[in-house]
Design an enzyme around this catalytic site. Structure first.
Site, PDB file in Angstrom:
ATOM      1  N   GLU A  60      54.575 -66.162 -15.721  1.00 40.47           N
ATOM      2  CA  GLU A  60      54.473 -65.673 -14.678  1.00 40.47           C
ATOM      3  C   GLU A  60      55.926 -65.167 -14.609  1.00 40.47           C
ATOM      4  OE1 GLU A  60      51.689 -67.468 -14.550  1.00 40.47           O
ATOM      5  OE2 GLU A  60      49.933 -65.898 -14.262  1.00 40.47           O
ATOM      6  N   HIS A 129      41.688 -67.120  -5.656  1.00 36.52           N
ATOM      7  CA  HIS A 129      41.734 -66.260  -6.283  1.00 36.52           C
ATOM      8  C   HIS A 129      41.130 -64.568  -5.358  1.00 36.52           C
ATOM      9  CE1 HIS A 129      42.300 -68.242 -10.267  1.00 36.52           C
ATOM     10  NE2 HIS A 129      42.573 -67.111 -10.062  1.00 36.52           N
TER      11      HIS A 129
HETATM   12  C1  TPP Z   1      48.840 -68.885 -12.910  1.00 34.25           C
HETATM   13  C2  TPP Z   1      47.694 -68.053 -13.732  1.00 34.25           C
HETATM   14  N1  TPP Z   1      47.666 -67.335 -14.475  1.00 34.25           N
HETATM   15  C3  TPP Z   1      46.628 -66.496 -14.737  1.00 34.25           C
HETATM   16  C4  TPP Z   1      45.507 -66.686 -14.724  1.00 34.25           C
HETATM   17  C5  TPP Z   1      43.937 -65.903 -14.414  1.00 34.25           C
HETATM   18  N2  TPP Z   1      43.607 -66.561 -16.161  1.00 34.25           N
HETATM   19  C6  TPP Z   1      42.447 -67.392 -16.199  1.00 34.25           C
HETATM   20  S1  TPP Z   1      41.700 -67.967 -17.068  1.00 34.25           S
HETATM   21  C7  TPP Z   1      42.897 -67.460 -18.546  1.00 34.25           C
HETATM   22  C8  TPP Z   1      42.874 -67.397 -19.596  1.00 34.25           C
HETATM   23  C9  TPP Z   1      43.274 -69.247 -20.164  1.00 34.25           C
HETATM   24  O1  TPP Z   1      43.526 -69.473 -21.473  1.00 34.25           O
HETATM   25  P1  TPP Z   1      43.492 -70.739 -21.695  1.00 34.25           P
HETATM   26  O2  TPP Z   1      44.229 -71.639 -20.627  1.00 34.25           O
HETATM   27  O3  TPP Z   1      43.650 -71.071 -23.303  1.00 34.25           O
HETATM   28  O4  TPP Z   1      41.847 -71.476 -21.687  1.00 34.25           O
HETATM   29  P2  TPP Z   1      40.168 -70.744 -21.808  1.00 34.25           P
HETATM   30  O5  TPP Z   1      39.971 -69.723 -21.066  1.00 34.25           O
HETATM   31  O6  TPP Z   1      40.194 -70.280 -23.108  1.00 34.25           O
HETATM   32  O7  TPP Z   1      39.739 -72.082 -21.378  1.00 34.25           O
HETATM   33  C10 TPP Z   1      43.510 -66.183 -17.635  1.00 34.25           C
HETATM   34  C11 TPP Z   1      45.042 -65.990 -18.025  1.00 34.25           C
HETATM   35  C12 TPP Z   1      45.288 -68.054 -13.496  1.00 34.25           C
HETATM   36  N3  TPP Z   1      44.323 -68.780 -13.234  1.00 34.25           N
HETATM   37  N4  TPP Z   1      46.280 -69.127 -13.265  1.00 34.25           N
END
Ligand code: TPP
Ligand code: TPP
Ligand code: MG
Ligand code: MG
Lengths: 326, 319, 326, 319
Positions: A60, A129
């Site tokens: 971000e 959230h």
């Molecule tokens: C700082 C932040 N940015 C965005 C999000 C929204 N978000 C939650 S899970 C996710 C994807 C995370 O991907 P990854 O790290 O690969 O984990 P996975 O869900 O594949 O286990 C996002 C973008 C968040 N919770 N926190």
């Protein structure tokens, strides 16, 4: 006029502004194929391609900073933050860079930039959230802050935001995305910043409510009318600039005011409104300006608890009664 | 490298050197104040990198930014006036040393927040790409900045989007008092390029030719649409972190050793040896730079302070 | 009692608490050899070594997060932020993690953590190094926030902070570091949070001032006494918890209040104080609670401008006269 | 690997699998709500890594955390109750799926903010080092998290301070809908270890033995005071990012291919082949896990909601 959902109203304005001005582009997490996890960019990638509808890494501070750089050099970025709570990982780029660059450069830089996304309760998303974080962006000078409560306001204010040459924080509400309303079809339909909307006229008490709280305030007003209390409900629509004149005008009539927001009561925008309104309308006030906001605890996951933390219709009814000394 | 560019680099380094020396002496005589971070000893990086840039190319700079700003076309008088917070300065006295910017010349600004310029530079490069121009961007930053999250996010963004940008690290071995060995898990910051699958190169930051070679490659890569490069320039700052730094963290001897590696002297030797400039021409350039900076100081000193009645101007663009 | 500078008072408490409790350790940028760029950790590395007096990389989110982790697992970290403005690059670790973890974990985690550092004007450090950012940390529940204005308060409040089992934001002021004052020698000397200090008694007007503004308020009070206006000056000392009772008590006597802080007036802590005080003491107020704070522009580099942005003694005098209708 | 540990890993994977399936079916029947991120298909990572940890060792987890929590000793009933926001849950219903923690068991918490757990885990490792214990910490995170600034800062801190920590990346190829190729500038996230001068290893995240080998090395390194390691486990999530994800970004075929690589089936084949467990024993373990999770669901379903009157409790530690 068309009837559309708040989320669709946003989407349509993004589409129209991208058609109108090729400097406008959108970026954010999962906004391309997915169309945003709340659907606010649905179909845009198909129309404008992946360059202008740009999926970002989960970075971000990186992509908001990139928005600042793109904006300084002739583009007009519209950035989606999936949850406005995530401003916390990008605060420096927002408050120290976007907000201040024009001033610090002696007025010699222009920074058209919109950071938009949703916040608030309604889905029991727990502490990180479900926050309402708008107040942070009104303390440091240089930003403008909008909080649309209806589909029409979402459309009209977003168009103004995209055409404005300043950095703008645009707070949508997750619980409003599915709400429908009439939206003008005029592709130039816009609503100026700094003009509150009087959502209901009333003679006895002024209730100033933002975002999701507007509909609750209106509901409370209906209930109170049954008790013979005639409530005026005002939605500031933008909290920076703030249409203090409209509030003062209303209070001159009613003598009483209650501010309602979903953000924490302590140091929420209600504090500023109450303090300023009191200073400007002291002699007209028959009671202190009262405030309602989330209780002083983290937003809990449990919906039972979430509902206990944020003002409900009954709390507003109660709050109005109190300043009417009833 | 052609002689014209070499002369430009030399002249630019002299301007920077004189600017910094003047800023220091004005500081010491209480005619200038603030957090002033001098880049004396590091001039080769700014001058050589910017010799590859046109007005329409972009840079972002740092708290130690005078050199970058001058090399990117800043007028020394407006820059010096800004250091003094005068109304005639680049930022009308609002920004000071750490915020000198001139967007019309592609200088997107010095930045008082460590590493904050990197994402901004990536955004400028993205902008160039979206607008379909052949502009490129350069982000200057220090060794200390390479441990900020913004460094990582900016490099990944730039790499995955193949943006036309060069990340130029000036490794002067310290972030304030903290030696790079204490703060940084790699010996060469350039190694971090591997984390983004981009070229990373270590160069002698006091050697114009070494820097030049790397920058040339990086510019070509950027313009070919192949994405970013990371160049680490090993160098040293002669003075304290800021004017007034007691420098408890290093010895006078170390500073002396590095003064021997003066980038200007080294270039002069080359110019002399290859008969590119005569002794006289060099002397003339020295004295020109010195007079230019004297004039800049005069200009700044004789400029008025900003009018407090204007303090609320320029918070917003008035639509 | 010993006479010492504010910076030394802080240093001495750090030293004593590190001697007393080996779980206490300090980390931050340039705090070891350099002793902190304002000298607040001078000599500590020599006494406690580089493990417990730990220079960090320039990674504020990283080392504040590390502070959270160390705290959760039995240590009591005291983190120096060189400038509190840098909270912006670490906001998530402060507001989403440190502040919320205990609550989100159902009360099953304890997080003793102090984040301390200086802020404010006085050195003309421009927009990103002269801010007063305390208000941000009072909106999100879970933190406590201290703002000592004297060497004794710096000592007494810092000791309380280090011994507290909650995350604490401790705002020092760069322009106060060199100010001397009497500090008790008692190695257990502490000042409770949530107890305001009445710095000067007075009958006519209450001035509530924080940090650097306390001395300006006292100076203004002296001037005003010459005009026959008897000013009571109160320093909240901690703004979360906030000693509203003392303010209300004072206003019951004076009927008038002015809040003065260096942070921006809009959405500064003065808004909360004014709103709350008005609600609690409405019937006693002869004038609206007034507020002074920095003007709505970025802090400029030029000292001439910096001084024009932040309330000075004359502004306070003027502000008091205004609510006395004189 | 000794058979006892292997059995533990197998049992733990079965518990996780059953837990996730139950959560999904409760979600689908509207008995459970919220952002629920299932780790089905990824069980081998949590189980194998945690088989090397003692109660006093630490983990930080993510939004996709049920597996890590269970493997680090969480009681399924308290965890399931937390997913339902019940007063009997780990967090008394305050945290939900994304904040399950049990500090007494070394689980410093799932975390709803991507990458926020990494610095916290580094801090736990620092704490162990300062207290002079032989505890270690593990930070679990996803491929998407490797692009956050917090990842970079945590790894550099841990490396430069030689902290006893293992960074375990579960690369399931997507951050929500965004494929790792679109977000990430390197093919293997493990390559980023080079940026911190620490070992980085890619393993088959669906293969208990492959994971085990890497973790064993990393644990030894941590305990020897040599600092962190980065392990990237290539794996896949069977279900959507969250329950209710339309999954427009991938094909059913891709999911099918990965279901064939089921880590549990693969371990079962090994256990069978090497006669470590009989068919019957395995069946018994399946049905035990299933009953345990059924009971957990029962417990959760029959637990009361939190009392709104208690909502303001636990904001502060009362000194
Ligand atoms: C700082 C932040 N940015 C965005 C999000 C929204 N978000 C939650 S899970 C996710 C994807 C995370 O991907 P990854 O790290 O690969 O984990 P996975 O869900 O594949 O286990 C996002 C973008 C968040 N919770 N926190
Ligand atoms: C986010 C942030 N953290 C800390 C600082 C304070 N600070 C200013 S310059 C500096 C050292 C920077 O070191 P480096 O990047 O190597 O640049 P150099 O000063 O050596 O040119 C620090 C810590 C800051 N300005 N911003
Ligand atoms: Mg450096
Ligand atoms: Mg993933």
């Amino acid at each position: 006029m068309s009837t559309k959902k708040y989320a669709v109203a946003i989407r349509d304005v993004l589409q129209q502004e991208m058609q109108r001005d090729e400097r406008v582009f959108v970026m954010g997490e999962d906004i391309a194929e997915q169309g945003g996890i709340f659907g606010c960019t649905r179909g845009l990638m198909e129309e404008f391609g992946k360059e202008r509808v740009r999926n970002t890494p989960i970075s971000e501070a990186g992509f908001i900073g990139a928005g600042v750089g793109a904006s300084l050099t002739g583009m007009r970025p519209v950035i989606e933050l999936m949850y406005m709570d995530f401003t916390y990982v990008a605060m420096d780029q927002i408050l120290n860079q976007a907000a201040k660059i024009r001033y610090m450069y002696g007025g010699k830089a222009t920074l058209p930039l919109v950071i938009r996304g949703q916040q608030g309760i309604g889905r029991g998303n727990a502490g990180t959230h479900s926050q309402s974080v708008e107040a942070f962006f009104t303390h440091i000078p240089g930003l403008k802050v909008a909080m649309p409560a209806t589909p029409a306001d979402a459309a009209g204010l977003l168009r103004t935001a995209i055409r404005d040459n300043n950095p703008i924080m645009f707070f949508e509400h997750k619980a409003l995305y599915a709400v429908s309303g009439e939206v003008p079809d005029d592709p130039d339909f816009s609503i100026p910043f700094g003009k509150a909307a009087i959502m209901r006229e009333g003679a006895d008490v002024t209730v100033i409510a933002t975002s999701l709280m507007v509909s609750r305030a209106l509901e409370a007003a209906e209930k109170l009318s049954g008790e013979g209390i005639d409530v005026e409900v005002i939605d500031p629509r933008t909290i920076l600039p703030m249409d203090m004149d409209t509030f003062v005008g209303s209070v001159k009539k009613t003598g009483r005011a209650l501010v309602v927001h979903e953000a924490h009561r302590t140091m929420g925008i209600g504090a500023e409104i109450a303090a300023e309104l009191t200073e400007k309308a002291f002699v007209y006030l028959d009671a202190p300006v009262a405030r309602l906001g989330a209780k002083a605890c983290t937003l809990p996951f449990s919906l039972v608890l979430e509902n206990a933390v944020v003002p409900g219709v009954d709390d507003i009814v109660e709050g109005v009664r109190k300043i009417c000394y009833r | 490298m052609d002689n014209k560019r070499l002369e430009w680099i030399y002249k630019t380094m002299l301007t920077i050197r004189n600017f910094e020396d003047k800023a220091l002496s004005l500081f010491e005589s209480n005619q200038l104040r603030g957090s002033v971070h001098l880049c004396t000893g590091q001039e080769a990086v700014a001058a050589t990198v910017c010799s590859h840039l046109r007005d329409e190319d972009y840079i972002t700079s740092t708290h130690r930014g005078h050199g970058h700003c001058i090399a990117k076309g800043a007028e020394p008088d407006l820059a010096m006036a800004e250091l003094m917070g005068k109304s005639t300065g680049y930022c009308l006295g609002r920004g000071g040393s750490m915020h000198i910017a001139d967007v019309t010349k592609g200088n997107l600004g010095a930045n008082a927040i460590v590493a904050a310029g990197l994402p901004i530079a990536s955004g400028a490069a993205l902008s160039a790409k979206l607008r379909g121009t052949d502009q490129i961007a350069v982000a200057f930053f220090g060794d200390g900045a390479a441990n900020e999250g913004a460094f990582h996010e900016a490099l990944n963004l730039a790499a995955v989007w193949k943006l036309p940008i060069i990340f130029v690290c000036e490794n002067n071995q310290f972030g304030i008092s903290t030696h790079v060995d204490v703060s940084t898990s790699v010996k060469d910051i350039a190694v971090r390029a591997k984390a983004y699958d981009i070229p990373g190169e270590v160069v002698d930051g006091n050697d114009v030719f070494d820097i030049d070679k790397a920058v040339k490659k990086a510019v070509a890569r950027a313009k070919a649409g192949k994405g970013p490069s990371l160049i680490e320039c090993k160098t040293y700052r002669w003075y304290g972190h800021w004017t007034g730094d007691p420098q408890v963290y290093r010895s006078k001897e170390d500073v002396e050793i590095w003064k021997q590696k003066c980038p200007i002297k080294r270039l002069e030797e080359y110019l002399r040896e290859h008969k590119i400039l005569t002794e006289k021409e060099m002397e003339k350039m020295h004295s020109d730079a010195s007079s230019q900076i004297d004039a800049a100081a005069e200009f700044a000193l004789s400029s008025p302070d900003p009018d407090p009645a204007t303090v609320l101007e320029n918070v917003y663009f008035e639509n």
